[in-house]
Design an enzyme around this catalytic site. Structure first.
Site, PDB file in Angstrom:
ATOM      1  N   HIS A 180       0.822  -1.204   0.000  1.00 48.38           N
ATOM      2  CA  HIS A 180       0.000   0.000   0.000  1.00 48.38           C
ATOM      3  C   HIS A 180       0.860   1.261   0.000  1.00 48.38           C
ATOM      4  O   HIS A 180       0.534   2.257  -0.650  1.00 48.38           O
ATOM      5  CB  HIS A 180      -0.915   0.001   1.225  1.00 48.38           C
ATOM      6  CG  HIS A 180      -2.018  -1.004   1.134  1.00 48.38           C
ATOM      7  ND1 HIS A 180      -2.707  -1.462   2.223  1.00 48.38           N
ATOM      8  CD2 HIS A 180      -2.554  -1.650   0.066  1.00 48.38           C
ATOM      9  CE1 HIS A 180      -3.624  -2.338   1.826  1.00 48.38           C
ATOM     10  NE2 HIS A 180      -3.542  -2.475   0.536  1.00 48.38           N
ATOM     11  N   CYS A 475       0.473  -4.957 -18.257  1.00 50.71           N
ATOM     12  CA  CYS A 475      -0.226  -4.006 -17.392  1.00 50.71           C
ATOM     13  C   CYS A 475       0.181  -4.155 -15.934  1.00 50.71           C
ATOM     14  O   CYS A 475      -0.454  -3.602 -15.047  1.00 50.71           O
ATOM     15  CB  CYS A 475      -1.749  -4.158 -17.521  1.00 50.71           C
ATOM     16  SG  CYS A 475      -2.384  -5.768 -17.035  1.00 50.71           S
TER      17      CYS A 475
END
Length: 550
Positions: A180, A475
């Site tokens: 995160h 991606c």
């Protein structure tokens, strides 16, 4: 490990979260119902605060914080807290013990879910602090100058609303390239270094310089060192700004550079950075934190907004990637010992045909041939064929799949027989190829796209796509690394998709090298046996990176 490029320097602000453990066996006075309501209200308030911060932050932060809000009000957790209060425990201790039980279960699960144990710690501490009437340690709201935020780890709730004007860099002892901390740092353009042992021992207020590219952290650097680093960073930005237009190599080989987008809030940044379309539109933001799935109309509005932001360009929408670390309230979750290897992505999407039908119908309702559907976590050719047939039955003529599981890369030719394109998700591909949890700092050295085995799987997939005459994009986060971007093009990638902040460095890196150089770099990397050797070998074939300060 540098996970968000740039140089940040300033006084250290060491964030030490210290909420005391409630005494073992602590009891309460008064009625049990009142104590249960006090605990429930605290859980509800923390969940509301997390969701509110997410709404304010938008983008990746919104998705992360809404998932945490769901954890705070998990029905099973609430029942456990109330049960412990019925046994006589005070609300703070009941919350502590309930969270500890769930934390141990998550930590033992490994994979994505194992990393969520740290999220539970943060939620638990916030609830206990609220019950005790204490304030959680906060961050400066009006610092005299940007500071370097140092912590064991950073909770999304603490960092979601920070800006480049407030914080010069992040340095944490834990985390990895897809943690995160890394995701949020890249989203706001702040240099970040993670997995830095002993960082919290840096004295508060001492000046620190962090290099989010190399991973170097210097305590009390000489002024001349700071000046040199800033000068190099400034020159780098000037060089990057000079590279404009479509993505291409120095000899004109076109490589469209696309954006990874987590929701409508990120569209403007992608457009401003010169993205040539969207290579990964994560649709989870529409589904998280809801008791019911979004309607077909609501979904269609979101997809239409993406098309309007990129008129005439391709927008690739990843269908719902639920499960594991993305719990969905309206879909019952099975009890799994290792959710990362369980019912997630397409497997879960396939088991709930009503949700699947609504999403595919919403995509079809937009009515654009440039809006493409792509399924996550496809393992077999049978799954790829099933998804393609489901798309075509709804009026979507073009369907693709993500290559994130080694079995799909190994049998890419079979997978491509059913679909129109593939896109490689290098984050999960590395995780599954090396059996290394992408959220666990202890194995971050293995969770590295430079691992030659991962490069081999990418090459295998790209070669199969070339033989089939179909596009093979990238991606995963690896495309945001300028050196790796050149290698991926050399391996045969037809498009690269990344966060908006990485588009300029990657555009400049490609513009500085020919396709032949990219291929030489790819061959050099695959010829080595370690990730470190592969990276060094590739960079030796890419002299333009040094000139650009990359």
């Amino acid at each position: 490990m540098g996970v968000s490029p740039g140089i940040g320097h300033g006084p250290a602000y060491v964030l030490a979260v210290s909420v005391p453990e409630p005494p073992e066996g602590a009891t309460y006075t008064g009625e049990a119902d009142q104590e249960k309501e006090r605990a429930t209200a605290a859980l509800r308030q923390v969940a509301g605060e997390l969701e509110a911060r997410g709404n304010q932050a938008g983008g990746e932060a919104e998705e992360i914080l809404k998932a945490q809000a769901l954890m705070a009000e998990d029905p099973g957790l609430v029942v456990k807290v109330r049960s412990l209060i019925d046994r006589g425990l005070a609300a703070p201790r009941a919350v502590f013990e309930a969270f500890t039980k769930y934390r141990d279960v998550l930590a033992g699960s490994g994979g994505y879910l194992g990393e969520r144990a740290a999220d539970l710690d943060d939620i638990r501490d916030r609830v206990i602090a609220l019950l005790y009437g204490q304030a959680m340690p906060g961050l400066p709201t009006a610092p005299a100058e940007p500071y370097v935020l140092v912590a064991r780890d950073l909770a999304p709730a603490d960092t979601a609303l920070l800006s480049r004007e407030q914080v010069a860099a992040f340095v944490t002892e834990e985390g990895g390239p897809t943690s995160h901390t890394a995701i949020l740092a890249r989203a706001i353009g702040v240099p970040a270094v993670v997995a830095c042992p002993g960082a919290t021992g840096i004295p508060h207020g001492v000046r620190v310089m962090a290099d989010g590219t190399s991973g170097d952290v210097r305590v009390e650097p000489a002024e001349s060192d700071v000046a040199d680093a800033v000068s190099a960073a400034t020159a780098r930005q000037a060089a990057l700004a000079s590279a404009r237009g479509p993505g291409r190599t120095a000899d004109g080989h076109l490589v469209p550079l696309l954006a990874n987008v987590g929701g409508p809030a990120e569209l403007d940044a992608a457009v401003a950075a010169g993205a040539e379309g969207i290579g990964l539109y994560r649709t989870e933001f529409l589904f998280l934190g809801r008791a019911e799935p979004p309607s077909e109309e609501e979904q269609a509005r979101a997809y239409r907004a993406a098309m309007e932001a990129f008129p005439g360009a391709k927008v690739i929408v990843r269908t719902l990637d639920g499960g594991a670390d993305k719990p969905l309230t309206f879909l019952p979750a099975p009890a799994e010992p290792n959710p990362a290897l369980g019912e997630r992505g397409l497997r879960r999407f396939r088991r709930f045909p009503g949700v699947m039908d609504a999403q595919l119908e919403a995509l079809a309702a937009v009515g654009s041939e440039d809006l493409l559907a792509m399924a996550p976590m496809v393992a077999t050719a049978e799954e790829a064929g099933w998804f393609a047939r489901a798309c075509r039955a709804k009026g979507l003529p073009v369907a693709g799949v993500m290559i994130e599981i080694p079995s799909a890369a190994l049998r890419a030719e079979d997978v491509l027989a059913s679909v129109d394109f593939v896109s490689i998700g290098t984050n999960d591909l590395a995780q599954y190829a090396l059996a290394a949890d992408r959220q666990l700092s202890a194995v971050s050295a293995l969770q590295d796209p430079w691992q030659p085995a991962v490069l081999d799987l990418v090459a295998m997939t790209a070669s199969a796509a070339a033989r089939a005459g179909k596009p093979c994009g990238i991606c995963g986060e690896s495309a945001a690394d300028p050196a790796m971007a050149c290698v991926l093009v050399g391996l045969g990638a037809s498009t690269l998709s990344m966060g908006a902040a990485a588009l300029a460095p990657v555009r400049a890196a490609l513009d500085a090298h020919t396709l032949a150089q990219c291929r030489l770099a790819a061959d050099a990397a695959r010829s080595r046996t370690t990730a470190t050797e592969a990276r060094a070998a590739a960079r030796a074939q890419l002299p333009g990176l040094g000139r650009l300060g990359l």
